[in-house]
Design a protein around this motif. Structure first.
Motif, PDB file in Angstrom:
ATOM      1  N   ALA A 112       0.829  -1.200   0.000  1.00 42.88           N
ATOM      2  CA  ALA A 112       0.000   0.000   0.000  1.00 42.88           C
ATOM      3  C   ALA A 112       0.866   1.253   0.000  1.00 42.88           C
ATOM      4  N   PHE A 113       1.933   1.249   0.790  1.00 44.32           N
ATOM      5  CA  PHE A 113       2.832   2.401   0.817  1.00 44.32           C
ATOM      6  C   PHE A 113       3.459   2.642  -0.553  1.00 44.32           C
ATOM      7  N   GLU A 114       3.888   1.597  -1.204  1.00 47.02           N
ATOM      8  CA  GLU A 114       4.527   1.738  -2.518  1.00 47.02           C
ATOM      9  C   GLU A 114       3.553   2.219  -3.583  1.00 47.02           C
ATOM     10  N   ALA A 115       2.245   2.062  -3.342  1.00 46.27           N
ATOM     11  CA  ALA A 115       1.237   2.520  -4.305  1.00 46.27           C
ATOM     12  C   ALA A 115       0.944   4.010  -4.182  1.00 46.27           C
ATOM     13  N   VAL A 116       1.437   4.658  -3.127  1.00 49.33           N
ATOM     14  CA  VAL A 116       1.138   6.071  -2.890  1.00 49.33           C
ATOM     15  C   VAL A 116       1.894   6.943  -3.886  1.00 49.33           C
ATOM     16  N   ARG A 117       1.145   7.762  -4.598  1.00 53.33           N
ATOM     17  CA  ARG A 117       1.732   8.771  -5.487  1.00 53.33           C
ATOM     18  C   ARG A 117       0.612   9.722  -5.900  1.00 53.33           C
ATOM     19  N   PRO A 118       0.937  10.955  -6.279  1.00 52.68           N
ATOM     20  CA  PRO A 118      -0.110  11.893  -6.700  1.00 52.68           C
ATOM     21  C   PRO A 118      -0.914  11.328  -7.866  1.00 52.68           C
ATOM     22  N   GLY A 119      -2.218  11.526  -7.794  1.00 56.43           N
ATOM     23  CA  GLY A 119      -3.109  11.070  -8.853  1.00 56.43           C
ATOM     24  C   GLY A 119      -3.708   9.707  -8.618  1.00 56.43           C
ATOM     25  N   THR A 120      -3.055   8.875  -7.823  1.00 56.92           N
ATOM     26  CA  THR A 120      -3.632   7.584  -7.457  1.00 56.92           C
ATOM     27  C   THR A 120      -4.839   7.820  -6.567  1.00 56.92           C
ATOM     28  N   THR A 121      -5.904   7.056  -6.758  1.00 56.89           N
ATOM     29  CA  THR A 121      -7.099   7.259  -5.939  1.00 56.89           C
ATOM     30  C   THR A 121      -6.951   6.563  -4.598  1.00 56.89           C
ATOM     31  N   CYS A 122      -7.726   7.047  -3.647  1.00 59.18           N
ATOM     32  CA  CYS A 122      -7.701   6.453  -2.307  1.00 59.18           C
ATOM     33  C   CYS A 122      -8.028   4.965  -2.349  1.00 59.18           C
ATOM     34  N   GLN A 123      -9.011   4.584  -3.172  1.00 57.72           N
ATOM     35  CA  GLN A 123      -9.401   3.182  -3.201  1.00 57.72           C
ATOM     36  C   GLN A 123      -8.303   2.285  -3.762  1.00 57.72           C
ATOM     37  N   GLU A 124      -7.428   2.822  -4.574  1.00 57.43           N
ATOM     38  CA  GLU A 124      -6.333   2.013  -5.102  1.00 57.43           C
ATOM     39  C   GLU A 124      -5.328   1.645  -4.016  1.00 57.43           C
ATOM     40  N   ILE A 125      -5.159   2.501  -3.019  1.00 55.05           N
ATOM     41  CA  ILE A 125      -4.278   2.170  -1.900  1.00 55.05           C
ATOM     42  C   ILE A 125      -4.902   1.035  -1.090  1.00 55.05           C
TER      43      ILE A 125
ATOM     44  N   LEU B  23      -5.118  11.302  -4.787  1.00 61.46           N
ATOM     45  CA  LEU B  23      -4.149  11.801  -3.820  1.00 61.46           C
ATOM     46  C   LEU B  23      -3.454  13.041  -4.358  1.00 61.46           C
ATOM     47  N   GLN B  24      -3.155  13.969  -3.445  1.00 57.85           N
ATOM     48  CA  GLN B  24      -2.436  15.192  -3.784  1.00 57.85           C
ATOM     49  C   GLN B  24      -1.266  15.365  -2.821  1.00 57.85           C
ATOM     50  N   PRO B  25      -0.167  15.958  -3.293  1.00 56.73           N
ATOM     51  CA  PRO B  25       0.945  16.230  -2.378  1.00 56.73           C
ATOM     52  C   PRO B  25       0.472  17.026  -1.159  1.00 56.73           C
ATOM     53  N   GLY B  26       0.902  16.593   0.014  1.00 53.44           N
ATOM     54  CA  GLY B  26       0.492  17.246   1.253  1.00 53.44           C
ATOM     55  C   GLY B  26      -0.606  16.525   1.995  1.00 53.44           C
ATOM     56  N   MET B  27      -1.312  15.589   1.328  1.00 53.53           N
ATOM     57  CA  MET B  27      -2.290  14.788   2.060  1.00 53.53           C
ATOM     58  C   MET B  27      -1.562  13.868   3.026  1.00 53.53           C
ATOM     59  N   CYS B  28      -2.163  13.638   4.183  1.00 54.01           N
ATOM     60  CA  CYS B  28      -1.586  12.754   5.196  1.00 54.01           C
ATOM     61  C   CYS B  28      -2.654  11.764   5.656  1.00 54.01           C
ATOM     62  N   PHE B  29      -2.257  10.510   5.787  1.00 52.67           N
ATOM     63  CA  PHE B  29      -3.227   9.481   6.172  1.00 52.67           C
ATOM     64  C   PHE B  29      -2.487   8.274   6.740  1.00 52.67           C
TER      65      PHE B  29
END
Length: 378
Positions: free
Chosen positions: A275-288, A331-337
């Protein structure tokens, strides 16, 4: 033990709060609202720095509308506290005295036929009062109209979240040095709360300790069960530091783990990493969520992962965005979760691993950095 030190972040300025309020007005217009009404709660703190000393039946609300100076309506007896808030220079303050109708005072601040977003935490008493005073107005919950209101953090907010995460890591590094076997869950939870405060937290929100079969309940509250040799123990803890949240989970084992506990932990650790490796701008929350869930499902434990993969964090420990199937927010840069997959074997044990992650320009960065391998404790 020595307390960790962190650079003290700069105070938020009037300009910071003014920019936030202006951004909210712009976003409200984009979704067809004529303004926003913010009642006491995390949104009001984030927008003005004002946290009423007591939330009562007396109406308090911030009104944000285009072309009008932001205005905070408060009871007269609370005006001095409102004027002392960090963001007060950027708002006009209007008060109302006991014995007067606050909704009539509020009606002078609102468009008579306007459509407003209103805080989810607004009391029904106040919403009904506004509707009575202005029957042509319409209201929508802020969580549905502006769900990403606080989701993207600026550099100052990120520094506070990073400090809170580092303090939670320091608490974990100390708790695993203590004895678990033969102690009650409540005792370990009390140690965690003490350590969070010693490392700088001004508020402890939760210290979940789930040992053995209790670990199979994701929200198990610490009880009087004595922790036994061989138990897997889920430790989930966090709170507020510098006004921003921490939230981390590690699963430890009292003595050498059984092959099954080790196997399940390895699967959860692989899911968390995927899940961490899937994090990048433009990826949707559900994809994580899907990235973590697919690892657990392929290992045969899909039905034992019974909650979303994560939640946003900021001035509260749970807020949007939520990493769950059906959430298509990119996802956008600066989001935290949080990223916190788990496997829960009813009546036996559970495993969860959780880090707070922030989105960067090209991926993600963990704000929790303790070892994610299964730790053996005494």
């Amino acid at each position: 033990m020595t307390a960790t030190t962190h650079p003290t972040p700069a105070p938020f300025t009037t300009e910071d709060y003014t920019a936030r309020m202006a951004r909210v007005v712009d976003e409200a217009l984009e979704v067809g609202l004529d303004g926003v009404i913010v009642t006491p709660g995390p949104d009001l703190v984030w927008l003005t720095g004002y946290r009423p000393t007591a939330v009562t039946e007396r109406l308090t609300m911030l009104v944000l509308s285009p072309g009008i100076r932001p205005t905070l309506l408060v009871p007269t007896l609370e005006r001095p506290d409102a004027e002392a808030a960090e963001g007060a220079p950027g708002v006009g303050i209007v008060d109302w005295a006991d014995g007067n109708d606050p909704y009539q005072v509020a009606s002078g601040l609102l468009q008579t036929d306007g459509r407003f977003g209103i805080s989810d935490s607004a009391w029904s008493l106040h919403l009904l009062g506004l509707q009575r005073a202005l029957p042509e107005t319409h209201y929508r919950a802020l969580s549905t109209s502006l769900p990403m209101l606080r989701a993207v953090k600026d550099a100052n907010e990120l520094s506070r979240l990073a400090a809170a995460g580092a303090a939670a890591d320091a608490a974990y590094a100390e708790i695993v040095r203590l004895r678990f076997s033969g102690r009650r869950e409540t005792e370990v939870a009390a140690d965690l709360a003490r350590l969070l405060r010693e490392f700088g937290h001004e508020q402890v929100d939760f210290t979940l300790v789930g040992s053995g079969p209790n670990g199979a309940n994701p929200h198990h509250q610490p009880g009087e069960r004595l922790i036994q040799p061989g138990d897997a123990v889920v430790l989930d803890f966090g709170g507020l530091m510098l006004g921003y949240g921490s939230d981390t989970t590690r699963t430890v084992c009292v003595g050498e783990p059984s092959p099954e506990v080790q196997q399940v932990h390895d699967v959860v650790r692989a899911a968390q990493q995927a899940a961490f490796e899937a994090v990048r701008p433009g990826t949707t929350c559900q994809e994580i969520d899907r990235a973590a869930r697919s690892v657990i499902t392929e290992a045969g434990y899909g039905e034992r992962f019974i909650h979303r993969t994560g939640h946003g964090i900021g001035v509260t420990t749970h807020e949007p965005p939520y990493l769950v199937e059906g959430e298509e927010q990119p996802l956008q840069p600066g989001m935290c979760f949080s990223i916190e997959p788990g496997i829960y074997l009813s009546g036996r044990f559970g495993v969860r691993i959780e880090d707070i992650v922030t989105v960067t320009g090209d991926g993600g960065r963990r704000l929790n950095n303790t070892d994610r391998h299964l730790r053996v404790v005494e």
